[in-house]
Design an enzyme around this catalytic site. Structure first.
Site, PDB file in Angstrom:
ATOM      1  N   ASP A 349       0.822  -1.206   0.000  1.00 15.00           N
ATOM      2  CA  ASP A 349       0.000   0.000   0.000  1.00 15.00           C
ATOM      3  C   ASP A 349       0.857   1.257   0.000  1.00 15.00           C
ATOM      4  OD1 ASP A 349      -2.555   0.966  -0.189  1.00 15.00           O
ATOM      5  OD2 ASP A 349      -2.881   1.106   1.969  1.00 15.00           O
ATOM      6  N   ASP A 427      -9.021  -1.694   2.557  1.00 16.72           N
ATOM      7  CA  ASP A 427      -8.884  -1.135   3.897  1.00 16.72           C
ATOM      8  C   ASP A 427      -9.925  -1.719   4.858  1.00 16.72           C
ATOM      9  OD1 ASP A 427      -6.859   0.484   2.910  1.00 16.72           O
ATOM     10  OD2 ASP A 427      -8.264   2.058   2.332  1.00 16.72           O
TER      11      ASP A 427
END
Length: 536
Positions: A349, A427
């Site tokens: 990420d 997420d």
């Protein structure tokens, strides 16, 4: 403690405070009819009023036949004390403003056929201009001329924008409810399997009876992350082709996930079903109805996916169902696998958000480019500069990989283009897999208070709050896993260490060594020393 409380209070006040925005509103009226249009301005020029009531009224003079790069040919009496609208081009904004000011105009509007950008100039030029200056769409001005046949009166104002929009709170609520429900569902399924005494066989990777897939090999986790990296890079280079493949897959997967979610809810409320057979094929009336409803919802989303005004509701419903079913279906076999997977995805990420802008041509991260789409310029900002399309743009295909909630505040922003708060499915899903493992471990150790599950959910909530706080303070999108992974992993490890169950928590359960009853690993309150010598 008192100082910490004061810091928190000051932070909340700061986040809830109002900030100026670069978009504004042009209010046009003729005494009986009124309309509002989008304008883009710059705080470095003369500030605009913050509300319609406090804004000054100016008669509007149409000089769109002029570029106002010089004042020749324009009578000062024509524009004195009035707002002037001229065309964009040929010279700097500051020169147009100085010429309008010299002629006695009280405000300057620059009509543009190009993308509206924040008007800027050299630092020395800002102080010379004392009249309001803003850009507007030329098509909006043409529309105003059709609506108002007489003299137009205009007001320019820019309502302050709340940093903490209600959409952020809605997004936070969606995220925490989804991970909590997904984790609870996974734990409930595990308890049901324990109670029924079913065997899954093999090494626990594939559970045909429940449709679950268990990740137990570190090598497979590494390969999974590498595949994700490869897919993201392919999406970046072949977006216009692969986006339709992803949309089709999402429609099928989300319809299937929505079916399982609805079916589980109906089972919980005790809704019965009627079964019948056709040529040795067994059918359930409830399943047929549910499947039809879910397919219709997915098809409606697929057809109207580019309609911003309301389709976000269906996308969020399908996205929540997709995340819930993913968290339930994919199970991590032990905490070691959780640490490896979440740590690798944290690096993934951060790399694709913060590092890749140094390698891309336009300086936009690969993650943002793929999430928003290559043509989503209306949603991109660079520093304090904004871009607003001058004409209606054709719909751009976007990947259905985010939750979307429109901003509830910011009238100017919605006039200039509908703005959304977004949160990626990753997420929710990635920390959700750890929360699901904690929920199953609570079942294995027969924890009546669900201490692992509840503490990990709390850590996720705190991580999300920190993510949004950093995003609001920095004014930049953040890789949420940068905050969620440490919060959830550290909290889970601390709980296991304090309870003396770290070894069991780290190794999890190997289904092939459990006896036929699949009893919990450790009863509540017992430690490893209490069970020394026990045989599986």
């Amino acid at each position: 403690m008192g100082s910490v409380v004061r810091i928190v209070i000051l932070s909340v006040i700061f986040l809830a405070s109002l900030t100026n925005c670069q978009e504004g509103i042009l209010h046009v009226s003729d005494g009986s009819t009124q309309r509002e249009f989008c304008i883009v301005h710059n705080h470095s020029w003369t500030a605009l009023a913050q509300s319609l009531d406090t804004a000054t009224v100016y008669p509007l003079v149409n000089l769109t036949s002029q570029l106002l790069c010089n004042s020749s040919g324009i009578t000062p009496d024509l524009v004195k004390g009035k707002a002037v609208v001229v065309m964009r081009g040929d010279c700097d904004f500051s020169l147009k403003a100085l010429n309008a000011q010299e002629l006695g105009a009280t405000a300057l509007l620059i009509a543009s056929n190009k993308t509206l950008v924040t008007p800027s100039a050299n630092e020395s030029e800002y102080a010379k201009v004392t009249i309001p200056l803003a850009l507007m769409r030329y098509m909006d001005f043409l529309e105003a001329q059709k609506v108002f046949t007489g003299e137009m009166q205009v007001k320019l104002y820019a309502p302050p924008l709340a940093k903490l929009d209600a959409s952020t709170l809605v997004m936070l609520l969606i995220a925490i409810i989804t991970v909590a429900l997904g984790g609870y569902w996974s734990g409930a399924c595990e308890r049901e399997r324990l109670n029924s005494g079913q065997e899954d066989g093999g090494k626990g990777e594939s559970k045909a009876d429940s449709g679950e897939l268990s990740l137990y090999s570190p090598l497979k986790v590494v390969l999974l992350v590498l595949v994700m990296c490869g897919m993201l890079v392919l999406m970046y280079y072949f977006y216009r082709i692969l986006v339709y493949v992803i949309i089709a897959i999402f429609c099928l997967a989300s319809a299937n996930a929505l079916f399982f979610c609805f079916d589980a809810v109906l089972d919980q409320i005790g809704c019965g079903t009627i079964r019948f057979s056709v040529r040795n094929w067994n059918f359930s009336v409830r399943s047929i109805i549910l499947a039809s409803v879910c397919i219709v919802i997915a098809v409606i989303w697929g057809v109207y996916r580019n309609e911003d005004r309301w389709i976000w509701i269906l996308q969020d419903i399908l996205g929540i169902a997709f995340c819930l079913n993913f968290i339930r279906t994919i199970s991590l076999s032990n905490f070691k696998i959780c640490v490896i997977l979440l740590s690798l995805l944290l690096v993934y990420d951060v790399f694709f958000v913060f590092i890749t802008p140094f390698f891309t041509k336009n300086g936009v991260s690969i993650m943002v480019q793929v999430a928003l789409g290559p043509d989503a310029s209306g949603e991109k900002m660079e520093g304090n500069m904004v871009q607003v399309p001058a004409e209606p743009q054709p719909p751009t295909e976007k990947l259905p990989v985010v939750m979307r909630v429109p901003r509830f505040s910011g009238l100017a922003q919605n006039l200039c283009g509908m703005q959304f708060s977004i949160l990626g499915y990753g997420d929710i899903i990635i920390p959700g897999l750890l929360i699901a493992y904690c929920s199953r471990f609570d079942v294995w150790v027969n924890s009546s208070w669900k201490v692992y599950f509840s503490s990990c959910c709390t850590a996720y909530l705190m991580g999300m709050i920190v993510t949004f706080a950093v995003m609001l303070l920095s004014g930049m999108g953040q890789p949420a896993l940068l905050y969620l992974v440490p919060f959830t992993l550290i909290t889970s490890a601390v709980v296991a260490g304090c309870r003396g169950e770290m070894r069991r928590f780290w190794t999890g359960t190997s289904y092939e060594i459990l006896d036929s009853s699949r009893k919990p690993l450790l009863p509540e309150g017992r430690t490893e020393r209490d069970v020394e010598g026990d045989k599986c």
